[in-house]
Design an enzyme around this catalytic site. Structure first.
Site, PDB file in Angstrom:
ATOM      1  N   ASP A  32       0.850  -1.175   0.000  1.00  0.00           N
ATOM      2  CA  ASP A  32       0.000   0.000   0.000  1.00  0.00           C
ATOM      3  C   ASP A  32       0.891   1.232   0.000  1.00  0.00           C
ATOM      4  OD1 ASP A  32      -2.119   2.053   0.879  1.00  0.00           O
ATOM      5  OD2 ASP A  32      -3.274   0.192   0.775  1.00  0.00           O
ATOM      6  N   LYS A  37      -1.179   2.770   7.107  1.00  0.00           N
ATOM      7  CA  LYS A  37      -1.978   1.555   6.938  1.00  0.00           C
ATOM      8  C   LYS A  37      -1.091   0.310   7.032  1.00  0.00           C
ATOM      9  CE  LYS A  37      -5.171   1.854   3.801  1.00  0.00           C
ATOM     10  NZ  LYS A  37      -5.868   1.804   2.484  1.00  0.00           N
ATOM     11  N   THR A 129     -13.459  -3.657  -9.258  1.00  0.00           N
ATOM     12  CA  THR A 129     -14.627  -3.552 -10.131  1.00  0.00           C
ATOM     13  C   THR A 129     -14.398  -2.416 -11.125  1.00  0.00           C
ATOM     14  OG1 THR A 129     -16.037  -4.331  -8.341  1.00  0.00           O
ATOM     15  CG2 THR A 129     -17.122  -3.224 -10.183  1.00  0.00           C
ATOM     16  N   PHE A 160     -16.437 -10.894  -5.130  1.00  0.00           N
ATOM     17  CA  PHE A 160     -17.863 -10.927  -4.809  1.00  0.00           C
ATOM     18  C   PHE A 160     -18.052 -10.951  -3.287  1.00  0.00           C
ATOM     19  CE2 PHE A 160     -17.330 -13.094  -8.913  1.00  0.00           C
ATOM     20  CZ  PHE A 160     -18.146 -12.306  -9.714  1.00  0.00           C
ATOM     21  N   ARG A 162     -19.148  -9.989   0.427  1.00  0.00           N
ATOM     22  CA  ARG A 162     -20.216  -9.336   1.165  1.00  0.00           C
ATOM     23  C   ARG A 162     -19.631  -8.835   2.473  1.00  0.00           C
ATOM     24  NH1 ARG A 162     -23.831 -14.251   2.221  1.00  0.00           N
ATOM     25  NH2 ARG A 162     -21.724 -15.111   2.442  1.00  0.00           N
ATOM     26  N   ALA A 263     -38.376  -5.164   2.489  1.00  0.00           N
ATOM     27  CA  ALA A 263     -38.508  -3.738   2.151  1.00  0.00           C
ATOM     28  C   ALA A 263     -37.936  -2.875   3.270  1.00  0.00           C
ATOM     29  CB  ALA A 263     -39.970  -3.396   1.919  1.00  0.00           C
ATOM     30  N   GLY A 268     -27.076   0.905   0.282  1.00  0.00           N
ATOM     31  CA  GLY A 268     -26.042   1.943   0.273  1.00  0.00           C
ATOM     32  C   GLY A 268     -24.686   1.273   0.225  1.00  0.00           C
ATOM     33  N   CYS A 271     -20.125   0.093  -2.679  1.00  0.00           N
ATOM     34  CA  CYS A 271     -20.093  -0.701  -3.911  1.00  0.00           C
ATOM     35  C   CYS A 271     -21.364  -0.588  -4.740  1.00  0.00           C
ATOM     36  CB  CYS A 271     -19.827  -2.169  -3.579  1.00  0.00           C
ATOM     37  SG  CYS A 271     -18.186  -2.470  -2.893  1.00  0.00           S
TER      38      CYS A 271
END
Length: 447
Positions: A32, A37, A129, A160, A162, A263, A268, A271
Site C-alpha cells: 500500500d 496503513k 470492479t 464478490f 459481502r 422492504a 447503500g 459498492c
C-alpha cells in the site's frame, strides 16, 4: 516451487484477500502507498471492522508471536515486483465527482507503478470492479511497459465479497470467475484457488469483457431485486397492503426466492450504488444505454426510500417542523456486521432530519467513529438506551442483531414518546406494541 503472491492495495478487499491467501498456504506480500496503513497491518490490526479478519491476520503476519509468518507488508513496488509470481490488484474504483462514471485513476496508477518492476514471467490479476473494456486496455499497457513484455500477462478475477462475510467469501467463494487470454493464465489461477476448487467452488473461465460484466450485472440484479420490493412497499402504502406478507408469498416461488425481499430504506455502501451508476455510464459510452435505462429507476426508487422515512418521521412528531423534536436513530452503518458508513441510508436520513432542525442522536454498535468523522454535527450516544432517552420518535435504520434483541419495555421507560419507525422491517411489531409503543414500518401502514 510454490507461487508467491502480492496484493496491491490493502483496503477492505486487499487486506482480506492477502490474509486469505496466507491462510491458503501462500507466501504473501501486501503493498500500500499509505505508510500508516502498512504499520497497522504489520501489528496485526485492521483499519476496518470485518468479523474474523483481525484473527486471520494475526494468524499469519510475520513478527507476531505464534503466527505462520507467511504474510508481510511493504510500500515498495520494487520489492513487490521482485517478490511476486502472481500480483493481485485490489485498489479502489470510486465514482467520479459529479459523474456516474467510475474513477480508474487508482487502478491505472497501480499498473503504472508495478509494470516497470516486472522483469520475468508473471500474472497480474485485477480484482477491482472496473468498466467493461478496462482489462483489454490494461493488458496492452502492461505488455508495452513491463520489461518482461508479453510474459507479463493479465487476468481478471472479480471479487464478490459481502461485508460482514468477507473472510468466508474469500476462503470458500460461491464462484470463482477467471477472465483470461491464455491457458497459462488459467493454469496459474487454478493453482492459486486449488483449495476452494477442491472444496467445490465452481471455477468459471471466460474472456476479459465477460468477466468484467459479471460483477456489474450481478450487482445490478441485486439492486433491482431490492428496489423491486421497495417499489412494492410504495404500492402497499397506497393500497393499505402489507409488503412483508407480500414478500413472503412471492418468495415461495422458487423462480423468485426469498432473499433480499425485505422492504426498507434501501441499499447503500461503497459498492452497490456506485457500481450501478458506473454500469449505466459505461453502457452509454458503448452505445447500449437503452439496455440499462431501467437502472435509473432502480437508483431513483432506492433514493426515494430515504426521503420517505424522513416524511414518516415528520408525521410521527406532529406533521410540521422538526424544530425542537428529539429523534433517536438506531444504526449508522449501511448494513450490519460492518463499520462502513459510505453512502449509508441511515446516516443520510439522520442528516436530513438534522438539517431540518431535529435534535438527532445516533447509536451504532460498530460505526460510531466513522459516523462522527462523516457527520460531526450529529449527536452520538454510547448505547441504544442513551440514544432513545427523551426521544420523541425512534428510527430503526440498520438491522443489527443488537437492535432486534432490545427490550422495548426498558426503552419505553426512558423515551420521551413511545413511537418507533422500523426502517428495515426487522422488529417484532407485537413485542413493541405490548410495551406501549406505536409501531410503524415502511410498506405496512396497518402492521
Amino acid at each position: 516451487m510454490a507461487l508467491k503472491i502480492t496484493v496491491i492495495g490493502t483496503g477492505y478487499l486487499g487486506a482480506t484477500h492477502a490474509a486469505a491467501m496466507a491462510e491458503l498456504g501462500f507466501e504473501v506480500l501486501g503493498l500500500d502507498v499509505v505508510p500508516e496503513k502498512i504499520e497497522m497491518l504489520q501489528r496485526g490490526e485492521v483499519p476496518m471492522y470485518e468479523p474474523g479478519l483481525a484473527d486471520l491476520l494475526r494468524r499469519h503476519v510475520a513478527g507476531i508471536e505464534g503466527s505462520s509468518g507467511r504474510l508481510r507488508f511493504t510500500t515498495s513496488y520494487e520489492e513487490a515486483g521482485a517478490f511476486g509470481d502472481v500480483h493481485f490488484v485490489c485498489v479502489n474504483t470510486p465514482q467520479k465527482h459529479g459523474e456516474y462514471a467510475c474513477d480508474m485513476s487508482y487502478v491505472d496508477s497501480a499498473f503504472d507503478a508495478l509494470a516497470p518492476h516486472l522483469t520475468r514471467p508473471v500474472l497480474v490479476v485485477g480484482k477491482s470492479t472496473v468498466p467493461v473494456g478496462s482489462a483489454a486496455r490494461l493488458a496492452e499497457r502492461l505488455a508495452a511497459t513491463a520489461p518482461a513484455g508479453a510474459d507479463a500477462e493479465l487476468a481478471w478475477n472479480p471479487e464478490f465479497l459481502r461485508e460482514g462475510f468477507a473472510v468466508e467469501d474469500t476462503l470458500r467463494p460461491d464462484r470463482i470467475v477467471a477472465g483470461v487470454a491464455s491457458a497459462r493464465a488459467e493454469e496459474l489461477l487454478r493453482e492459486v484457488y486449488a483449495t476452494p476448487i477442491a472444496q467445490g467452488s465452481p471455477f468459471i473461465v471466460m474472456d476479459y469483457p465477460t468477466a468484467e460484466l459479471v460483477k456489474a450485472s450481478a450487482n445490478s440484479f441485486l439492486a433491482t431485486k431490492i428496489s423491486f420490493i421497495n417499489a412494492m412497499a410504495e404500492v402497499c402504502e397506497a393500497a393499505d397492503g402489507d409488503v412483508v406478507k407480500l414478500a413472503e408469498a412471492i418468495g415461495h416461488d422458487e423462480r423468485i426466492g426469498k432473499k433480499f425481499l425485505r422492504a426498507g430504506i434501501g441499499f447503500g455502501g461503497g459498492c452497490l450504488p456506485k457500481d450501478l451508476r458506473a454500469f449505466m455510464a459505461r453502457a452509454g459510452e458503448l452505445g447500449a444505454d437503452q439496455a440499462l435505462t431501467f437502472l435509473r429507476e432502480i437508483d431513483s426508487i432506492n433514493m426515494r426510500r430515504r426521503g420517505h422515512m424522513v416524511e414518516l418521521a415528520r408525521d410521527a412528531v406532529g406533521g410540521g417542523s422538526f424544530l425542537g423534536k428529539r429523534v433517536a436513530v438506531l444504526g449508522a452503518t449501511f448494513k450490519p456486521d460492518s463499520d462502513d458508513v459510505r453512502d449509508s441510508p441511515a446516516l443520510n436520513v439522520a442528516g436530513q432530519i438534522h438539517l431540518q432542525g431535529g435534535q438527532v442522536t445516533v447509536y451504532d454498535p460498530k460505526g460510531m467513529d466513522n459516523a462522527r468523522r462523516l457527520f460531526p454535527t450529529l449527536a452520538y450516544a454510547d448505547s441504544a438506551l442513551e440514544a432513545v432517552r427523551g426521544a420523541d420518535v425512534v428510527l430503526h435504520l440498520t438491522e443489527w442483531r443488537e437492535f432486534r434483541e432490545l427490550d422495548p419495555a426498558a426503552l419505553a421507560e426512558v423515551a420521551g414518546e413511545r413511537r418507533i419507525l422500523d426502517g428495515r422491517n426487522a422488529l417484532d411489531p407485537e413485542l413493541w406494541r405490548k410495551a406501549g409503543w406505536t409501531y410503524r414500518a415502511l410498506g405496512r401502514p396497518r402492521a
